[in-house]
Scaffold this active site. Structure first.
Site, mmCIF file in Angstrom:
data_model
loop_
_atom_site.group_PDB
_atom_site.id
_atom_site.type_symbol
_atom_site.label_atom_id
_atom_site.label_comp_id
_atom_site.label_asym_id
_atom_site.label_seq_id
_atom_site.Cartn_x
_atom_site.Cartn_y
_atom_site.Cartn_z
ATOM 1 N N GLU A 25 5.656 6.450 -6.940
ATOM 2 C CA GLU A 25 5.477 5.266 -6.034
ATOM 3 C C GLU A 25 5.725 3.904 -6.786
ATOM 4 O OE1 GLU A 25 1.726 3.297 -6.205
ATOM 5 O OE2 GLU A 25 0.304 5.127 -6.936
ATOM 6 N N LYS A 86 2.067 -4.971 -0.870
ATOM 7 C CA LYS A 86 1.312 -3.419 -0.873
ATOM 8 C C LYS A 86 1.619 -2.536 0.171
ATOM 9 C CE LYS A 86 -3.146 -0.969 -1.098
ATOM 10 N NZ LYS A 86 -4.447 -1.310 -1.073
ATOM 11 N N VAL A 106 0.545 5.537 -2.084
ATOM 12 C CA VAL A 106 0.778 6.913 -1.992
ATOM 13 C C VAL A 106 1.073 7.316 -0.512
ATOM 14 C CG1 VAL A 106 -0.430 9.368 -2.189
ATOM 15 C CG2 VAL A 106 -0.738 7.398 -3.980
ATOM 16 N N ASP A 138 -13.674 2.864 5.657
ATOM 17 C CA ASP A 138 -12.828 2.611 4.765
ATOM 18 C C ASP A 138 -12.042 3.844 4.215
ATOM 19 O OD1 ASP A 138 -10.691 1.715 3.119
ATOM 20 O OD2 ASP A 138 -11.911 -0.030 2.323
ATOM 21 N N SER A 140 -8.651 5.814 2.879
ATOM 22 C CA SER A 140 -7.526 5.531 2.542
ATOM 23 C C SER A 140 -6.597 6.207 3.560
ATOM 24 C CB SER A 140 -7.164 5.882 1.077
ATOM 25 O OG SER A 140 -5.696 5.520 0.986
ATOM 26 N N ALA A 141 -5.237 5.539 4.028
ATOM 27 C CA ALA A 141 -4.228 6.327 4.761
ATOM 28 C C ALA A 141 -3.453 7.301 3.828
ATOM 29 C CB ALA A 141 -3.567 5.369 5.170
ATOM 30 N N ASP A 142 -3.954 7.232 2.494
ATOM 31 C CA ASP A 142 -3.291 8.373 1.489
ATOM 32 C C ASP A 142 -3.709 9.847 2.154
ATOM 33 O OD1 ASP A 142 -2.290 6.172 0.154
ATOM 34 O OD2 ASP A 142 -3.523 6.468 -1.644
ATOM 35 N N LYS A 159 -10.340 7.727 -8.816
ATOM 36 C CA LYS A 159 -11.112 6.934 -9.761
ATOM 37 C C LYS A 159 -12.739 7.015 -9.051
ATOM 38 C CE LYS A 159 -8.392 3.604 -11.926
ATOM 39 N NZ LYS A 159 -7.212 3.074 -11.415
HETATM 40 N N1 PSU Z 1 -5.786 4.462 -7.167
HETATM 41 C C1 PSU Z 1 -5.420 4.253 -8.662
HETATM 42 N N2 PSU Z 1 -4.352 3.443 -8.938
HETATM 43 C C2 PSU Z 1 -3.737 3.010 -7.752
HETATM 44 C C3 PSU Z 1 -4.068 3.052 -6.579
HETATM 45 C C4 PSU Z 1 -5.375 3.994 -6.118
HETATM 46 O O1 PSU Z 1 -6.235 4.688 -9.466
HETATM 47 O O2 PSU Z 1 -2.681 2.183 -8.153
HETATM 48 C C5 PSU Z 1 -2.984 2.759 -5.420
HETATM 49 C C6 PSU Z 1 -2.244 3.736 -4.795
HETATM 50 O O3 PSU Z 1 -0.852 3.121 -4.624
HETATM 51 C C7 PSU Z 1 -2.849 4.080 -3.837
HETATM 52 C C8 PSU Z 1 -3.229 2.929 -3.118
HETATM 53 O O4 PSU Z 1 -2.023 4.852 -2.636
HETATM 54 O O5 PSU Z 1 -3.811 2.101 -4.173
HETATM 55 C C9 PSU Z 1 -4.601 3.134 -2.234
HETATM 56 O O6 PSU Z 1 -4.879 1.949 -1.593
HETATM 57 P P1 PSU Z 1 -6.028 1.867 -0.258
HETATM 58 O O7 PSU Z 1 -7.225 2.496 -0.887
HETATM 59 O O8 PSU Z 1 -5.748 0.255 0.169
HETATM 60 O O9 PSU Z 1 -5.295 3.054 0.901
HETATM 61 MN MN MN Z 2 -8.683 0.987 2.696
#
Ligand code: PSU
Ligand code: MN
Length: 306
Positions: A25, A86, A106, A138, A140-142, A159
């Site tokens: 990524e 992002k 991700v 909230d 994540s779309a991950d 984390k």
């Molecule tokens: N968690 C980490 N390091 C990162 C990310 C998450 O420890 O760099 C990044 C990754 O790219 C992950 C994104 O896909 O943050 C998730 O963001 P969001 O929660 O807004 O979906």
């Molecule tokens: Mn989010």
């Protein structure tokens, strides 16, 4: 599709020949690590993948195209250009149309890897269900993308800024096999333990490859998530992480940080509060994950050849 997808020649050649490829990524380059460590680590991850006999394919959106396999110059551009987006899945079309320079999360990387036919992906930590997700929604779309994309994702867990039990619940709902790599516990990025059990375990790249083969060749489809603990000597003390995460969460709530800004904001604050050690830990787990992912990609090719 060719209009929007550019696969680097080395990556295209490896895919065509059935050789191992590992996607990487780029949000970690543009938003996850401080300069100049970001570009140095991005190049070191590529080298770690090559050292295991696989081809790296770092993903980003440049000049109206999804690029699978960034050059060194393109990695440097992502690490230095101001205003890089992002991009999660929902942002990909807008970034292509505008066009905007975009680093992929991700979720974004998984969507792009799927278009190119890359089956293994390495990252640091995945996004997940944030604390308070039961009311904020909230998540994540991950997580849904891990279920959808036919890719093995290798990470160091998630984390502690996130709600880890809720994240595991959501992955279960979505049907994602979470596989502890040489562990029965979900690693928590900076620390090797979370106190939470993962449903499955694999002790070698071949065991992961066997599970992925079974999932794909049975027709079940979808993705698998492999969680690899940070190498012991780089793990941070649990108490140090707890204090930093607690303070970052309190400050984020007070400043009403929400939406896509929340994760990068919390990551940056935790990094500040834990000092340079957290960057060394982040670097170590990223390189370790890249090497494990490359071994899994090699094992997948071996499984296909049998
Ligand atoms: N968690 C980490 N390091 C990162 C990310 C998450 O420890 O760099 C990044 C990754 O790219 C992950 C994104 O896909 O943050 C998730 O963001 P969001 O929660 O807004 O979906
Ligand atoms: Mn989010």
């Amino acid at each position: 599709m060719q209009q929007y997808l550019r696969v680097a020649p080395a990556v295209a050649a490896a895919l065509a020949a059935g050789r191992p490829v590992v996607a990487l990524e780029s949000t970690v380059i543009a938003h996850g690590l401080p300069r100049p460590a970001n570009v140095e680590v991005a190049l070191a991850m590529q080298a770690a993948i090559r050292a295991e006999g696989a081809t790296p394919a770092t993903v980003a959106l440049l000049d109206g195209q999804i690029v699978v396999g960034l050059s060194e110059d393109e990695i440097a551009r992502l690490g230095e250009e101001p205003g890089v987006w992002k991009a999660s899945r929902r942002d990909l079309a807008a970034a292509l149309a505008r066009p905007a320079t975009a680093a992929t999360t991700v979720a974004g990387t998984l969507a792009c890897a799927t278009l190119a036919g890359v089956r293994v992906f390495s990252t640091g930590g995945i996004g997940g269900a944030h604390r308070g997700a039961a009311s904020s929604f909230d998540i994540s779309a991950d997580l849904p993308e891990l279920a959808r994309a036919p890719v093995v994702t290798v990470c160091a867990g998630a984390k502690a800024i996130l709600d880890l039990p809720l994240t595991l619940e959501y992955l279960e709902t979505q049907g994602v096999p979470v596989i502890g790599y040489q562990t029965d516990e979900l690693p928590a990025f900076y620390t090797r333990e979370s106190g939470l059990r993962v449903p499955h375990r694999a002790d070698s790249p071949a065991e992961v490859a066997a599970m992925a083969s079974a999932q794909w060749h049975s027709g079940l489809g979808g993705g698998l998530l492999v969680t690899v603990p940070i190498p012991q000597q780089y793990a941070l003390p649990q108490a140090q992480v707890d204090v930093a995460v607690g303070q970052a969460l309190t400050e984020a709530a007070a400043a009403a940080i929400a939406g896509p800004r929340l994760t990068p904001w919390l990551l940056a604050r935790v990094a500040e509060l834990t000092g340079g050690e957290s960057v060394a830990a982040n670097r170590a787990l990223l390189l370790n994950n890249a090497a494990v992912a490359a071994r899994i990609a090699v094992a997948l090719v071996d499984a296909d050849d049998r």
